[in-house]
Write a protein that holds these residues in place. Structure first.
Motif, PDB file in Angstrom:
ATOM      1  N   TRP A 143       9.055  10.963   7.239  1.00 16.42           N
ATOM      2  CA  TRP A 143       7.442  10.974   7.611  1.00 16.42           C
ATOM      3  C   TRP A 143       6.481  12.020   6.891  1.00 16.42           C
ATOM      4  O   TRP A 143       5.380  11.944   6.692  1.00 16.42           O
ATOM      5  N   ARG A 144       7.383  13.038   6.405  1.00 16.44           N
ATOM      6  CA  ARG A 144       6.723  13.865   5.697  1.00 16.44           C
ATOM      7  C   ARG A 144       6.174  13.593   4.502  1.00 16.44           C
ATOM      8  O   ARG A 144       5.174  14.196   3.853  1.00 16.44           O
ATOM      9  N   ASP A 145       6.499  12.557   3.734  1.00 15.30           N
ATOM     10  CA  ASP A 145       5.924  12.117   2.543  1.00 15.30           C
ATOM     11  C   ASP A 145       5.850  10.245   2.666  1.00 15.30           C
ATOM     12  O   ASP A 145       6.407   9.864   1.626  1.00 15.30           O
ATOM     13  N   THR A 146       5.136  10.059   3.712  1.00 10.92           N
ATOM     14  CA  THR A 146       4.878   8.742   3.907  1.00 10.92           C
ATOM     15  C   THR A 146       3.499   8.494   3.461  1.00 10.92           C
ATOM     16  O   THR A 146       3.091   7.678   2.736  1.00 10.92           O
ATOM     17  N   ASP A 147       2.651   9.255   4.403  1.00 10.00           N
ATOM     18  CA  ASP A 147       0.983   9.193   4.029  1.00 10.00           C
ATOM     19  C   ASP A 147       0.483  10.349   4.791  1.00 10.00           C
ATOM     20  O   ASP A 147       0.243  10.075   6.056  1.00 10.00           O
ATOM     21  N   LYS A 148       0.296  11.178   4.022  1.00 14.05           N
ATOM     22  CA  LYS A 148      -0.163  12.471   4.538  1.00 14.05           C
ATOM     23  C   LYS A 148      -1.552  12.424   5.368  1.00 14.05           C
ATOM     24  O   LYS A 148      -1.723  13.419   6.295  1.00 14.05           O
ATOM     25  N   ARG A 149      -2.387  11.429   5.147  1.00 12.17           N
ATOM     26  CA  ARG A 149      -3.666  11.363   5.919  1.00 12.17           C
ATOM     27  C   ARG A 149      -3.536  10.589   7.153  1.00 12.17           C
ATOM     28  O   ARG A 149      -4.504  10.716   8.003  1.00 12.17           O
ATOM     29  N   ARG A 150      -2.291   9.933   7.373  1.00 14.48           N
ATOM     30  CA  ARG A 150      -2.260   9.275   8.755  1.00 14.48           C
ATOM     31  C   ARG A 150      -0.997   9.854   9.472  1.00 14.48           C
ATOM     32  O   ARG A 150      -0.568   9.604  10.618  1.00 14.48           O
ATOM     33  N   THR A 151      -0.351  10.989   9.112  1.00 19.06           N
ATOM     34  CA  THR A 151       0.946  11.602   9.492  1.00 19.06           C
ATOM     35  C   THR A 151       0.313  13.001   9.963  1.00 19.06           C
ATOM     36  O   THR A 151      -0.550  13.575   9.774  1.00 19.06           O
ATOM     37  N   GLY A 152       1.486  13.747  10.654  1.00 23.09           N
ATOM     38  CA  GLY A 152       1.689  15.086  10.703  1.00 23.09           C
ATOM     39  C   GLY A 152       1.129  15.727  12.168  1.00 23.09           C
ATOM     40  O   GLY A 152       1.266  15.160  13.210  1.00 23.09           O
ATOM     41  N   SER A 167       5.948   8.745  -1.278  1.00 25.87           N
ATOM     42  CA  SER A 167       7.031   8.323  -1.865  1.00 25.87           C
ATOM     43  C   SER A 167       8.191   7.604  -1.037  1.00 25.87           C
ATOM     44  O   SER A 167       9.297   7.098  -1.321  1.00 25.87           O
ATOM     45  N   ARG A 168       8.174   7.851   0.387  1.00 28.88           N
ATOM     46  CA  ARG A 168       9.058   7.236   1.238  1.00 28.88           C
ATOM     47  C   ARG A 168       8.395   6.564   2.347  1.00 28.88           C
ATOM     48  O   ARG A 168       9.091   6.026   3.299  1.00 28.88           O
ATOM     49  N   GLY A 169       7.384   5.939   2.053  1.00 30.75           N
ATOM     50  CA  GLY A 169       6.742   4.797   3.058  1.00 30.75           C
ATOM     51  C   GLY A 169       7.568   3.718   3.161  1.00 30.75           C
ATOM     52  O   GLY A 169       7.743   3.241   4.286  1.00 30.75           O
ATOM     53  N   LEU A 170       8.428   3.199   2.020  1.00 29.76           N
ATOM     54  CA  LEU A 170       8.868   2.059   2.043  1.00 29.76           C
ATOM     55  C   LEU A 170      10.353   2.213   2.959  1.00 29.76           C
ATOM     56  O   LEU A 170      10.841   1.385   3.764  1.00 29.76           O
ATOM     57  N   ASP A 171      10.760   3.453   2.671  1.00 28.80           N
ATOM     58  CA  ASP A 171      12.053   3.811   3.601  1.00 28.80           C
ATOM     59  C   ASP A 171      11.566   4.115   4.949  1.00 28.80           C
ATOM     60  O   ASP A 171      12.417   3.639   5.816  1.00 28.80           O
ATOM     61  N   MET A 172      10.500   4.516   5.105  1.00 28.07           N
ATOM     62  CA  MET A 172      10.140   4.426   6.845  1.00 28.07           C
ATOM     63  C   MET A 172       9.992   3.045   7.260  1.00 28.07           C
ATOM     64  O   MET A 172      10.393   3.055   8.257  1.00 28.07           O
ATOM     65  N   MET A 173       9.408   2.310   6.703  1.00 19.24           N
ATOM     66  CA  MET A 173       9.331   0.996   7.155  1.00 19.24           C
ATOM     67  C   MET A 173      10.429   0.104   7.465  1.00 19.24           C
ATOM     68  O   MET A 173      10.744  -0.308   8.379  1.00 19.24           O
ATOM     69  N   TYR A 174      11.499   0.416   6.218  1.00 15.53           N
ATOM     70  CA  TYR A 174      12.600  -0.560   6.409  1.00 15.53           C
ATOM     71  C   TYR A 174      13.854   0.150   6.645  1.00 15.53           C
ATOM     72  O   TYR A 174      15.050  -0.699   6.933  1.00 15.53           O
ATOM     73  N   ILE A 228      -5.954  -9.439   6.615  1.00 12.84           N
ATOM     74  CA  ILE A 228      -6.767  -9.402   5.280  1.00 12.84           C
ATOM     75  C   ILE A 228      -6.701  -7.891   4.845  1.00 12.84           C
ATOM     76  O   ILE A 228      -7.136  -7.179   5.556  1.00 12.84           O
ATOM     77  N   ASP A 229      -6.047  -8.042   3.436  1.00 15.54           N
ATOM     78  CA  ASP A 229      -5.829  -6.439   3.025  1.00 15.54           C
ATOM     79  C   ASP A 229      -7.079  -5.837   2.527  1.00 15.54           C
ATOM     80  O   ASP A 229      -7.980  -6.302   1.718  1.00 15.54           O
ATOM     81  N   VAL A 230      -7.542  -4.605   3.277  1.00 19.96           N
ATOM     82  CA  VAL A 230      -8.606  -3.765   2.853  1.00 19.96           C
ATOM     83  C   VAL A 230      -7.800  -2.435   2.585  1.00 19.96           C
ATOM     84  O   VAL A 230      -8.567  -1.129   3.034  1.00 19.96           O
ATOM     85  N   ALA A 231      -6.438  -2.181   2.356  1.00 25.35           N
ATOM     86  CA  ALA A 231      -5.827  -0.967   2.319  1.00 25.35           C
ATOM     87  C   ALA A 231      -6.600   0.103   1.653  1.00 25.35           C
ATOM     88  O   ALA A 231      -7.060  -0.164   0.613  1.00 25.35           O
ATOM     89  N   TYR A 284       0.888  -1.321  -0.022  1.00 27.91           N
ATOM     90  CA  TYR A 284       0.100  -0.008   0.015  1.00 27.91           C
ATOM     91  C   TYR A 284       0.900   1.274   0.046  1.00 27.91           C
ATOM     92  O   TYR A 284       0.421   2.267  -0.552  1.00 27.91           O
ATOM     93  N   MET A 285       2.024   1.354   0.590  1.00 29.58           N
ATOM     94  CA  MET A 285       2.723   2.676   1.069  1.00 29.58           C
ATOM     95  C   MET A 285       3.035   3.220  -0.453  1.00 29.58           C
ATOM     96  O   MET A 285       2.824   4.600  -0.382  1.00 29.58           O
ATOM     97  N   PRO A 286       3.550   2.526  -1.490  1.00 26.14           N
ATOM     98  CA  PRO A 286       3.798   3.448  -2.509  1.00 26.14           C
ATOM     99  C   PRO A 286       2.808   4.265  -3.194  1.00 26.14           C
ATOM    100  O   PRO A 286       3.053   5.101  -3.976  1.00 26.14           O
ATOM    101  N   SER A 287       1.491   3.902  -2.856  1.00 23.21           N
ATOM    102  CA  SER A 287       0.346   4.281  -3.515  1.00 23.21           C
ATOM    103  C   SER A 287       0.000   5.880  -2.706  1.00 23.21           C
ATOM    104  O   SER A 287      -0.790   6.560  -3.333  1.00 23.21           O
ATOM    105  N   VAL A 288       0.599   5.996  -1.617  1.00 15.87           N
ATOM    106  CA  VAL A 288       0.289   7.213  -0.788  1.00 15.87           C
ATOM    107  C   VAL A 288       1.389   8.243  -0.406  1.00 15.87           C
ATOM    108  O   VAL A 288       1.292   9.112   0.222  1.00 15.87           O
TER     109      VAL A 288
END
Length: 460
Positions: free
Chosen positions: A236-245, A173-180, A279-282, A167-171
């Motif tokens: 974190w500023r470009d991970t998923d703006k709807r759940r950060t900040g 550019s840095r979500g995978l960096d955040m995770m890993y 179960i993926d409901v992302a 899901y991360m790359p859809s919301v």
């Protein structure tokens, strides 16, 4: 009736009020306020300096298995995989868990004071270093992986991370960096009432960029300076703006549990956990789930466990569950692990200190708080603010924290109070020199621009 139906029926959420009541149940009298500290560490091969995969005779699983054998930890499994450890029933010690890229985390127990946090941290580090030495595994405390590319980092076998990875790359550019590739220290603190929660949430949100500056320790990417003091925070500023900040709504009139619930309902879901499966409901709406309209779960309604799971997938700078979670600090070494709970409990757990901190930040605007959030990852203590700098704000915040800790009067066997744990931060603020500054100085000097030295000098 299926297990899935039993789960849904047994704890079904009847209304939005149930969601509010679940959070409000976290209220505690001051005598029961506790400190829970979480700290992550990068795990590396001491010979090759490569990241450590899950499997193999000398991998993450082997590390966890040996902690079970030597120190009595109890395995928590997902299928056949050990994905976490806990202490035996009745024994304090928190849990050990795995972040997506193998970052090794201790989620500490709720403890009475920072002295107990220091004991817990020391015990944990002694154990993992003992086992790690025999497996040629080391542990590094910084905020961002200083050497490894994203494609070099192993993936841990936890199903919820598979959902997030897709899901991360859809919301952002840095979500995978955040995770890993990021690592952090966090502290969880209690509140006594709705009004107390709101005041603590506002103060800690406003001051979170100040903590980010004080704990900045991620200036390298793939062996080179990256231009930031805290790249972890910038990510974190470009991970998923709807759940950060910075949650500007928290400073509006009418803020309380219900307003946070409204925010959380609008944050897209990641998964639904049923029968041991994620179960993926992302991207789906918890509101639809509440109405029985969740795609793939039509006619089924969420449980309180679903709500609790959903709240763990929100990542603002301060997160509200049944406690408040401070999320602004880079990973660090022993002194950072104990400094963070000292800093925040000094400010938030003493009424006079909390009042002082509120007076410090109460007239800051949404735009100013966001400016701090934007500029601190790059400039840290040098960030300008009004007619001063974040360095000056940090010194004021430490002054408040120091007096709060003095007022708490929590004394160890050496007749020292919790102020002793602020020493690394007071040195940083006094010199105006962050851990990131120190690392960059070493890199340009005696390291000869060879990042490998960080695994020698900054390992635990």
């Amino acid at each position: 009736m299926s297990t899935r139906e039993q789960i849904a029926e047994s704890a079904r959420i009847e209304s939005r009020d149930d969601l509010v009541r679940w959070i409000a149940a976290g209220e505690k009298p001051k005598s029961d306020w506790r400190i829970g500290t979480e700290h992550e560490k990068f795990v590396f091969r001491t010979v090759s300096l490569a990241p450590v995969p899950y499997g193999g005779d000398d991998g993450i699983r082997a590390l966890m298995d040996e902690l079970i054998v030597r120190y009595g930890w109890v395995a928590i499994k997902e299928g056949d995989n050990v994905i976490a450890l806990k202490r035996p029933d009745g024994e304090k010690g928190g849990t050990i868990s795995l972040e997506p890229g193998g970052q090794f985390e201790l989620s500490g127990a709720p403890l009475d004071d920072v002295h107990e946090t220091a004991v817990e941290t020391d015990r944990h580090l002694r154990e993992v270093l003992d086992v790690g030495e025999d497996l040629a595994i080391g542990f590094l405390g910084v905020g961002f992986s200083p050497k490894w590319r994203l494609d070099q980092v192993p993936q841990m076998p936890k199903k919820r991370y598979q959902v997030m990875t897709r899901y991360m790359p859809s919301v952002g550019s840095r979500g995978l960096d955040m995770m890993y590739r990021t690592s952090t220290v966090q502290v969880n603190l209690d509140f006594g009432s709705e009004a107390d929660m709101v005041k603590k949430l506002r103060v800690s949100l406003a001051l979170q960029p100040i903590a980010t500056a004080l704990f900045a320790a991620s200036p390298f990417t793939e062996g080179k300076p990256n231009g930031f003091q805290s790249l972890r925070s910038e990510i974190w500023r470009d991970t998923d703006k709807r759940r950060t900040g910075m949650l500007p709504f928290a400073f509006e009139d009418g803020m309380g549990y219900e307003r946070y619930v409204e925010y959380a309902l609008d944050v897209p879901m990641y998964f639904v956990y049923r029968d041991g499966n994620y179960i993926d409901v992302a991207g789906s709406s918890f509101r639809d789930f509440m109405a029985g309209r969740l795609r793939g779960f039509e006619g089924e309604y969420p449980t309180i466990d679903d709500w609790s799971d959903h709240l763990t997938t929100l990542f603002p700078e301060v997160r509200l569950k049944r406690f408040l979670e401070m999320r602004g600090a880079d990973g660090g070494r022993w002194g950072s692990i104990t400094a963070l709970p000292a800093f925040w409990s000094g400010i938030l757990y003493d009424e006079t200190a909390l009042d002082h901190a509120w007076q410090m930040v109460r007239d800051w605007t949404d735009e100013e708080r966001e400016q701090l959030r934007t500029e601190v990852p790059k400039l840290a203590l040098a960030t300008p603010f009004r007619t001063t700098t974040v360095g000056d704000l940090a010194r004021e915040a430490l002054y408040i924290s120091r007096h709060g800790l003095k007022n708490r009067r929590r004394i160890n066997a050496m007749s020292e109070d919790e102020r002793i744990y602020l020493a690394p931060l007071e040195r940083i603020a006094g010199e105006g020199r962050t851990v990131a500054d120190d690392l960059l100085h070493r890199y340009a000097g005696r390291w000869g621009e060879n990042i490998d030295h960080i695994f020698e000098e900054f390992a635990f």
